[in-house]
Design an enzyme around this catalytic site. Structure first.
Site, short mmCIF file in Angstrom:
data_model
loop_
_atom_site.label_atom_id
_atom_site.label_comp_id
_atom_site.label_asym_id
_atom_site.label_seq_id
_atom_site.Cartn_x
_atom_site.Cartn_y
_atom_site.Cartn_z
CG ASN B 398 2.14 -16.71 -3.57
OD1 ASN B 398 1.70 -16.50 -2.46
ND2 ASN B 398 3.43 -16.83 -3.80
CG ASP B 399 1.18 -12.16 -4.46
OD1 ASP B 399 1.80 -12.65 -3.50
OD2 ASP B 399 1.73 -11.66 -5.45
CB VAL B 400 -5.35 -14.01 -5.45
CG1 VAL B 400 -4.92 -13.11 -6.58
CG2 VAL B 400 -5.15 -15.48 -5.82
CB ALA B 438 2.94 -8.98 -3.65
#
Lengths: 108, 475
Positions: B398-400, B438
């Protein structure tokens, strides 16, 4: 300050520097095995557990030495074994691929 | 006597050399295995030399031998069993557990030695070099013990991985810190009080729990690495206490390695270690934004669409994340990749430095499924290739992948990301529109090029494999 303390502190500081130098070059792929390897190296505390067992002469000393030996033994043996397992995965593949290929070749 | 001790000292030096060269050999995958073996050899030599030393000194009682033998065998057996049987997905928490007991052992060494000295020396005070290092060893070791157990519990799911705010944690910490200082001062003033040292150990144990509880699951790798460095330092302190150069060298080595690794991991997440330990990330705002997540325009796709798209692509880049590890989907993804390769599709894997729960976690998992090493690409290698990729298949990451990281002013700003959004089309396998650690929306999901396939990573991949087989008919 006695000289042996100075010597020990010097060894400590120089070992820190060696650690920084040796480790900063490891590629990211190997970071998890590396953390595990470093984790097993601090299992050297088993030497300390043995030495306190050698000077223990009462129930408290024996108990502490026993628990320390269990903990440290777990750290050392478990640490090296799990690191070895991780690293084997990087190594085994060419052999496995080859045997798979020959198997398929035999079938077709 | 003198000669014997000199020989033992030289043997310890040899084993320390094995540790250093062993770590050095871990620089490259082909030699890494030798490195670990050499390090294990060094350990065996050190243990052997210690046994010889103890036998030679002759101070050990029969009970002492018994404690040492039974304890050592019991611990080793337990460690061997756990290390052999653990699933690779549970490996980070096992490393954390081994780290915990290492820290515990280091603390116990100092406690045992201090109690012995306090018992023997009634009148003279314990030398400052022993008492200072004992206190340091006990504090660091005890914090590591309880902190690592909490970290392992969070990864295993015994303890909720969300940041847990300890009621008035700051005040409790402050009180504990003051108690620690007072206890330390009392010991350094020359009181041979073993009760005080044990009190310090208990306070440090509580501090370890309070330190790790407020930290979210995403930061656990960094925390485990940090605690690993702590244990190294504690072991080095134990070396000062019992006057063992071997422990000092090995402990310092690990202390340095753990610190470097911790910094690398924190850097990859664009966070400072201090920030992580303070536990600020995603603590407050997660709940408030969850509702907004599902409202963006999202295109949902099914297994058949995905199968067709993948089967007729020329170049596919797979982006694995924690969702893949959690669903044990490494074999399923390998099966899909094999199927695609048979059709002549070029498949590679994009590995973000902090994908999964430890650096290199994805590499280990995919290696377990026997994904060829050459197909695993680092972020620097793969990012220029995304524009040429027909499909980027994001599995549980997700965040990456969030393009918002390129803009300032949000929780992921400045974090290096995989340029997934530059691929010609994107498929995301994900269980829900939930947030990453995050706690912010991933703009990638609202991209018109993106198709969302809502499924558990393992089940989703199996469905795609089945769909490719029936629709396109490979073998």
């Amino acid at each position: 300050m006695d000289t042996s303390l100075i010597t020990d502190v010097s060894i400590f500081v120089l070992s820190l520097l060696v650690g920084f130098e040796v480790i900063s070059k490891v590629p990211q792929t190997l970071h998890t095995p590396l953390m595990s390897a470093a984790n097993s190296i601090h299992g050297v505390v088993i030497v300390g557990a043995f030495l306190i067992a050698s000077t223990a002469h009462d129930a408290v000393g024996y108990t502490l030495a026993f628990v320390a030996a269990v903990f440290a033994g777990m750290n050392v043996v478990g640490g090296y074994t799990v690191t070895d397992r991780m690293l084997k995965m990087f190594q085994r593949r060419p052999a496995a691929a080859r045997s798979e290929a020959t198997e398929n070749g035999g079938k077709s | 006597m003198g000669t014997f001790n000199d020989v033992i000292a030289l043997i310890y030096l040899a084993s320390a050399t094995c540790f250093v060269i062993g770590l050095h050999l871990m620089n490259a995958p082909p030699t890494a295995n030798h490195g670990n073996r050499l390090s294990a050899l060094g350990m065996a030599v050190a243990v052997g030399a210690t046994l010889a030393l103890i036998a030679h000194d002759g101070t050990i009682s029969t009970t002492g031998w018994l404690m040492l033998a039974v304890g050592g065998v019991l611990g080793s057996g337990l460690g061997l069993y756990l290390a052999r049987t653990v699933e690779m997905t549970a490996m980070p928490q096992l490393v954390s557990l081994f780290n915990a007991v290492g820290g515990g052992a280091a603390a116990l060494v100092a406690i045992a030695d201090f109690i012995r000295l306090a018992g023997i020396l009634h009148a003279p005070t314990i030398a400052a070099r022993i008492s200072v290092t004992s206190v340091l060893d006990v504090v660091i070791g005890a914090v590591t013990l309880s902190g690592s157990v909490v970290a392992a519990g969070k990864l295993q799911g015994f303890i909720p991985s969300e940041p847990i705010v300890v009621p008035s944690g700051r005040i409790v910490n402050l009180v504990l810190a003051l108690a620690l200082c007072a206890g330390t001062g009392y010991i350094l003033s020359g009181a041979n009080s073993d009760v005080t040292l044990i009190g310090i150990a208990v306070a440090a144990l509580i501090m370890g729990v309070i330190m790790v509880l407020p930290i979210g699951g995403a930061d656990m790798p960094v925390v485990i690495s940090l605690l690993n460095a702590f244990t190294g330092t504690a072991v080095a302190m134990a070396g000062f206490v019992i006057n063992s150069v071997g422990l000092i060298i090995a402990g310092a080595l690990v202390g340095a390695s753990g610190s470097i690794l911790t910094k690398l991991m924190a850097d990859a997440m664009n966070r400072s270690i201090l920030n992580i330990v303070a536990g600020g990330f995603g603590t407050g705002d997660t709940a408030s934004v969850i509702g907004a997540g599902a409202t963006g325009q999202v295109r949902s796709v099914g297994a058949d669409d995905v199968a067709i798209q993948l089967a007729y692509a020329q170049k596919v880049i797979i982006v694995p994340g924690y969702g893949l590890a959690a669903a044990h989907a490494q074999y399923a993804v390998k099966e899909l990749a094999d199927l695609l390769e048979k059709r002549g599709v070029e498949v590679s894997y994009a590995i973000h430095p902090v994908a999964g729960r430890m650096p290199g976690h994805m590499n280990v998992l995919l290696a377990e499924a026997e994904v060829p090493y050459q197909q695993l690409k680092t972020m620097e290698e793969i990012n220029p290739e995304f524009p040429r990729a027909d499909v980027a298949l994001v599995i549980g990451a997700n965040d990456v992948t969030n393009p918002a990281a390129r803009r300032p002013g949000n929780a992921v700003s400045g974090m290096p990301i995989l340029d997934v959004d530059k691929a010609k089309s994107i498929i995301v396998i994900k269980r829900s529109m939930g947030h990453g650690y995050a706690g912010i929306d991933n703009e990638l999901y609202n991209d018109p090029k993106t198709g969302m396939f809502f499924a558990d990573a393992q089940a989703g991949l199996r469905a795609i494999v089945a769909a490719v087989k029936t629709l396109v008919g490979v073998d």
